[in-house]
Design a protein around this motif. Structure first.
Motif, PDB file in Angstrom:
ATOM      1  N   ALA A 147     -59.762  91.095  15.097  1.00  0.00           N
ATOM      2  CA  ALA A 147     -60.435  89.805  15.184  1.00  0.00           C
ATOM      3  C   ALA A 147     -61.294  89.520  13.962  1.00  0.00           C
ATOM      4  CB  ALA A 147     -61.320  89.787  16.432  1.00  0.00           C
ATOM      5  N   GLU A 148     -61.411  88.224  13.655  1.00  0.00           N
ATOM      6  CA  GLU A 148     -62.470  87.749  12.790  1.00  0.00           C
ATOM      7  C   GLU A 148     -63.742  87.791  13.624  1.00  0.00           C
ATOM      8  OE1 GLU A 148     -62.572  84.000   9.964  1.00  0.00           O
ATOM      9  OE2 GLU A 148     -62.901  83.386  12.045  1.00  0.00           O
ATOM     10  N   VAL A 149     -64.871  88.045  12.999  1.00  0.00           N
ATOM     11  CA  VAL A 149     -66.125  88.191  13.726  1.00  0.00           C
ATOM     12  C   VAL A 149     -67.070  87.064  13.347  1.00  0.00           C
ATOM     13  CG1 VAL A 149     -68.107  89.683  14.179  1.00  0.00           C
ATOM     14  CG2 VAL A 149     -65.856  90.695  13.798  1.00  0.00           C
ATOM     15  N   VAL A 150     -67.726  86.486  14.351  1.00  0.00           N
ATOM     16  CA  VAL A 150     -68.749  85.463  14.119  1.00  0.00           C
ATOM     17  C   VAL A 150     -70.067  85.995  14.662  1.00  0.00           C
ATOM     18  CG1 VAL A 150     -69.510  83.109  14.566  1.00  0.00           C
ATOM     19  CG2 VAL A 150     -67.074  83.592  14.250  1.00  0.00           C
ATOM     20  N   LEU A 151     -71.064  86.113  13.796  1.00  0.00           N
ATOM     21  CA  LEU A 151     -72.401  86.538  14.179  1.00  0.00           C
ATOM     22  C   LEU A 151     -73.193  85.331  14.668  1.00  0.00           C
ATOM     23  CD1 LEU A 151     -73.270  88.740  11.047  1.00  0.00           C
ATOM     24  CD2 LEU A 151     -72.245  89.499  13.203  1.00  0.00           C
ATOM     25  N   GLY A 152     -73.929  85.489  15.753  1.00  0.00           N
ATOM     26  CA  GLY A 152     -74.731  84.389  16.263  1.00  0.00           C
ATOM     27  C   GLY A 152     -75.945  84.898  17.003  1.00  0.00           C
ATOM     28  N   GLY A 153     -76.827  83.993  17.365  1.00  0.00           N
ATOM     29  CA  GLY A 153     -78.044  84.343  18.084  1.00  0.00           C
ATOM     30  C   GLY A 153     -79.272  84.278  17.197  1.00  0.00           C
ATOM     31  N   GLY A 154     -80.428  84.205  17.843  1.00  0.00           N
ATOM     32  CA  GLY A 154     -81.677  84.038  17.107  1.00  0.00           C
ATOM     33  C   GLY A 154     -81.994  85.156  16.149  1.00  0.00           C
ATOM     34  N   ALA A 155     -81.687  86.405  16.515  1.00  0.00           N
ATOM     35  CA  ALA A 155     -81.997  87.523  15.636  1.00  0.00           C
ATOM     36  C   ALA A 155     -81.137  87.495  14.375  1.00  0.00           C
ATOM     37  CB  ALA A 155     -81.806  88.845  16.376  1.00  0.00           C
ATOM     38  N   MET A 156     -79.902  87.018  14.496  1.00  0.00           N
ATOM     39  CA  MET A 156     -79.040  86.901  13.319  1.00  0.00           C
ATOM     40  C   MET A 156     -79.529  85.793  12.388  1.00  0.00           C
ATOM     41  SD  MET A 156     -76.603  89.213  13.258  1.00  0.00           S
ATOM     42  CE  MET A 156     -78.113  90.183  13.485  1.00  0.00           C
ATOM     43  N   ALA A 157     -80.034  84.720  12.969  1.00  0.00           N
ATOM     44  CA  ALA A 157     -80.569  83.634  12.141  1.00  0.00           C
ATOM     45  C   ALA A 157     -81.820  84.078  11.400  1.00  0.00           C
ATOM     46  CB  ALA A 157     -80.878  82.419  13.018  1.00  0.00           C
ATOM     47  N   ALA A 158     -82.554  85.034  11.990  1.00  0.00           N
ATOM     48  CA  ALA A 158     -83.847  85.424  11.432  1.00  0.00           C
ATOM     49  C   ALA A 158     -83.749  86.406  10.278  1.00  0.00           C
ATOM     50  CB  ALA A 158     -84.722  86.015  12.533  1.00  0.00           C
ATOM     51  N   SER A 159     -82.650  87.133  10.150  1.00  0.00           N
ATOM     52  CA  SER A 159     -82.591  88.195   9.139  1.00  0.00           C
ATOM     53  C   SER A 159     -81.265  88.218   8.395  1.00  0.00           C
ATOM     54  CB  SER A 159     -82.817  89.565   9.804  1.00  0.00           C
ATOM     55  OG  SER A 159     -82.688  90.609   8.848  1.00  0.00           O
ATOM     56  N   ALA A 160     -81.304  87.807   7.124  1.00  0.00           N
ATOM     57  CA  ALA A 160     -80.120  87.891   6.275  1.00  0.00           C
ATOM     58  C   ALA A 160     -79.727  89.348   6.050  1.00  0.00           C
ATOM     59  CB  ALA A 160     -80.386  87.198   4.936  1.00  0.00           C
ATOM     60  N   TRP A 161     -80.703  90.247   5.966  1.00  0.00           N
ATOM     61  CA  TRP A 161     -80.394  91.669   5.748  1.00  0.00           C
ATOM     62  C   TRP A 161     -79.607  92.226   6.920  1.00  0.00           C
ATOM     63  CZ3 TRP A 161     -80.880  96.404   7.963  1.00  0.00           C
ATOM     64  CH2 TRP A 161     -80.687  97.517   7.150  1.00  0.00           C
ATOM     65  N   TRP A 162     -80.004  91.867   8.142  1.00  0.00           N
ATOM     66  CA  TRP A 162     -79.287  92.376   9.325  1.00  0.00           C
ATOM     67  C   TRP A 162     -77.863  91.833   9.342  1.00  0.00           C
ATOM     68  CZ3 TRP A 162     -81.950  92.443  14.834  1.00  0.00           C
ATOM     69  CH2 TRP A 162     -81.420  93.508  15.577  1.00  0.00           C
ATOM     70  N   ARG A 163     -77.684  90.585   8.953  1.00  0.00           N
ATOM     71  CA  ARG A 163     -76.321  90.039   8.880  1.00  0.00           C
ATOM     72  C   ARG A 163     -75.475  90.839   7.901  1.00  0.00           C
ATOM     73  NH1 ARG A 163     -79.190  85.050   8.703  1.00  0.00           N
ATOM     74  NH2 ARG A 163     -78.620  84.675   6.521  1.00  0.00           N
ATOM     75  N   GLU A 164     -76.048  91.173   6.755  1.00  0.00           N
ATOM     76  CA  GLU A 164     -75.281  91.936   5.766  1.00  0.00           C
ATOM     77  C   GLU A 164     -75.035  93.370   6.219  1.00  0.00           C
ATOM     78  OE1 GLU A 164     -73.727  90.603   3.054  1.00  0.00           O
ATOM     79  OE2 GLU A 164     -74.368  88.893   4.235  1.00  0.00           O
ATOM     80  N   ALA A 165     -75.943  93.919   7.018  1.00  0.00           N
ATOM     81  CA  ALA A 165     -75.696  95.245   7.593  1.00  0.00           C
ATOM     82  C   ALA A 165     -74.504  95.191   8.544  1.00  0.00           C
ATOM     83  CB  ALA A 165     -76.944  95.735   8.325  1.00  0.00           C
ATOM     84  N   PHE A 166     -74.366  94.098   9.290  1.00  0.00           N
ATOM     85  CA  PHE A 166     -73.188  93.930  10.150  1.00  0.00           C
ATOM     86  C   PHE A 166     -71.922  93.774   9.316  1.00  0.00           C
ATOM     87  CE2 PHE A 166     -75.855  92.950  13.932  1.00  0.00           C
ATOM     88  CZ  PHE A 166     -75.157  93.723  14.852  1.00  0.00           C
ATOM     89  N   VAL A 167     -71.989  93.029   8.214  1.00  0.00           N
ATOM     90  CA  VAL A 167     -70.821  92.888   7.343  1.00  0.00           C
ATOM     91  C   VAL A 167     -70.340  94.268   6.894  1.00  0.00           C
ATOM     92  CG1 VAL A 167     -70.027  92.057   5.089  1.00  0.00           C
ATOM     93  CG2 VAL A 167     -71.410  90.566   6.543  1.00  0.00           C
ATOM     94  N   ALA A 168     -71.284  95.128   6.486  1.00  0.00           N
ATOM     95  CA  ALA A 168     -70.922  96.472   6.023  1.00  0.00           C
ATOM     96  C   ALA A 168     -70.329  97.303   7.159  1.00  0.00           C
ATOM     97  CB  ALA A 168     -72.153  97.165   5.441  1.00  0.00           C
ATOM     98  N   ALA A 169     -70.933  97.239   8.338  1.00  0.00           N
ATOM     99  CA  ALA A 169     -70.470  98.060   9.459  1.00  0.00           C
ATOM    100  C   ALA A 169     -69.128  97.596  10.001  1.00  0.00           C
ATOM    101  CB  ALA A 169     -71.518  98.038  10.575  1.00  0.00           C
TER     102      ALA A 169
END
Length: 478
Positions: A391-413
């Motif tokens: 699957a393609e993955v879509v990140l969502g939710g308030g915590a994802m909006a709040a932290s660009a670093w956390w989004r990039e950590a998900f991209v890496a994982a």
């Protein structure tokens, strides 16, 4: 037509007004924080009456600002798994148990399902402390007054406001008592729960619509003629609002908690796809199922670390995180709130490892955040094993909006999967509205989805419309 969408969450209750295409009206949002009582023993409860008062305040605020004009439809997304015992007058006999409460346990000598695998395939659930099959006997045993019936938080709240409040197929599936194919209460699950049909909310039929009680119609006359729809489970609604409405896209949603989920079209009565023993399955509506796994830690983990480690906020914190590799320097088990089903780890199972004198508070936060990323990546692999292609993955939710670093950590994982971010801040409310309108498929064209490295991707709230896709092509990069 305007739509009033209610979001009955764990940390807050919100009301917002959408247009006929489920796009939020600018400024038409009211929000109240709610107090989640937690304890070392695994307590995770809400005060039902106070919660209802917070919702009423939201409606008053929207009415006073003139936002409730032309409301024809009221929709809601609500937390799965919550339950409250009620007396014969519909009054709570105690607090609302939320998904976060890990205290329920089977009575001494109690036996589980005769065939656990068949039970899991049929209900999408397990005999587990998260579900009503174990929660109801535990609550009944502790009630000082005889329990007349049980309800989820949504059914309790709407039962006070409306002339009737049946439980939706979506919310019923989160109880663990519903046969997902027949769309009726499962006899064995009800037997385990020790309940008769009259002690459970009636199931809402397809197309059910409710109305305000006269006394509440007098308080909010703009809603007197509005039709109320049966609520949608928050996870299912978030998937739809994230544009993840078929197996080609998985939603990773990080709000107070976190989850990874896929939606598949499975009409009522149709055979259900085989279900991994590691995954749950619930209903979006009469035509779709949602399969996935969830975690007790998410934005609550971020909030705990920021508070207890006295971290800076906003830009300063993101700048500090940017100096930490997204694979982290500290290893962590983020299960502070224990396991969601089928796991049995109790609250207090979180761990930090690999600490040195060089470790900083920011390193500890990064370790917790990447720990959740790893759990999600492992479970997404299991989830993908039941579909045709990754699957393609879509990140969502308030915590994802709040932290660009956390989004990039998900991209890496999650590499090498394509990873995108839904910037729309109200994915649950939007998704619930689309489900209520019978337009689940339109979620695939919802606006606001962009690459995680695009700072200025189009946002639904800024004017993108469901019929006009606004996501970019190509894989997200770091």
């Amino acid at each position: 037509m305007n739509i009033l969408a209610l979001d009955l969450g764990t940390s807050s209750v919100r009301g917002l007004v959408l247009d006929a295409d489920a796009i939020p009206r600018p400024g038409a949002l009211a929000r109240r924080k709610v107090h989640l009582a937690t304890g070392e023993d695994g307590t995770g409860t809400l005060d039902g009456r106070m919660y209802l008062a917070c919702l009423a305040e939201c409606l008053d605020e929207l009415a006073d600002a003139g936002h409730l004009r032309d409301i024809e439809l009221v929709t809601a997304c609500a937390q799965w798994h919550s339950v409250v015992p009620l007396d014969a007058d519909g009054e709570p006999l105690g607090p609302v148990l939320t998904w976060m409460d890990t205290r329920p346990a089977p009575a001494a000598g109690a036996a589980g399902p005769a065939d656990p695998d068949a039970f899991h395939q049929r209900t999408g659930a397990w005999w587990h402390r998260c579900y009503w099959s174990m929660r109801l006997p535990w609550l009944r045993e502790r009630a000082a007054t005889p329990v007349a019936r049980f309800a989820g938080l949504a059914e309790y709240v709407l039962g006070v406001l409306l002339t009737e409040a049946p439980i939706s197929i979506s919310m019923a599936s989160g109880t663990g008592l519903l046969d997902l194919r027949r769309l009726d209460w499962d006899a064995e699950a009800c037997d385990l729960a020790g309940v008769r049909p009259g002690e459970l909310p009636p199931l809402a039929p397809t197309g059910w619509r409710g109305r305000l009680r006269p006394e509440h119609a007098r308080r909010w006359p703009q809603l007197a003629g509005a039709r109320w729809t049966a609520p949608v489970g928050d996870g299912a609604a978030s998937n739809v609002g994230s544009g993840c409405v078929d197996p080609s896209r998985a939603a990773v949603t990080v709000g107070t908690s976190a989850a990874v989920r896929l939606i598949q079209p499975v009409p009522a009565g149709a055979e259900l796809p085989p279900l991994s023993d590691q995954l749950w399955r619930y209903r979006v509506d009469h035509e779709h199922v949602v399969t996935g796994t969830a975690y007790s830690s998410g934005g609550n983990l971020f909030a705990w670390a920021k508070r207890e480690l006295r971290l800076p906020g906003g830009v300063e914190l993101e700048a500090a995180l940017s100096r930490v590799p997204t694979d982290g320097r500290v290893l962590a088990d983020p299960r502070f709130g224990g396991d969601r089903p089928p796991g049995l780890a109790p609250a207090g199972s979180g761990e930090l490892r690999g600490l040195s004198f060089g470790a900083t508070a920011v390193d500890l936060l990064a370790g917790l955040m990447t720990g959740l990323c790893r759990l999600v990546a492992e479970d997404l692999t299991v989830l993908e094993s039941g579909v045709v292609k990754p699957a393609e993955v879509v990140l969502g939710g308030g915590a994802m909006a709040a932290s660009a670093w956390w989004r990039e950590a998900f991209v890496a994982a999650l590499a090498p999967r394509p990873v995108r971010h839904q910037r729309h801040p109200e994915i649950g409310a939007t998704g619930a509205a689309l489900v209520a309108l019978g337009r689940v498929a339109d979620g695939a064209r919802v606006g606001g989805i962009g690459r995680t490295d695009e700072a200025d991707a189009p946002n639904t709230v800024a004017g993108a419309r469901p019929g006009c896709p606004s996501w970019s092509t190509g894989r997200s990069g770091r």
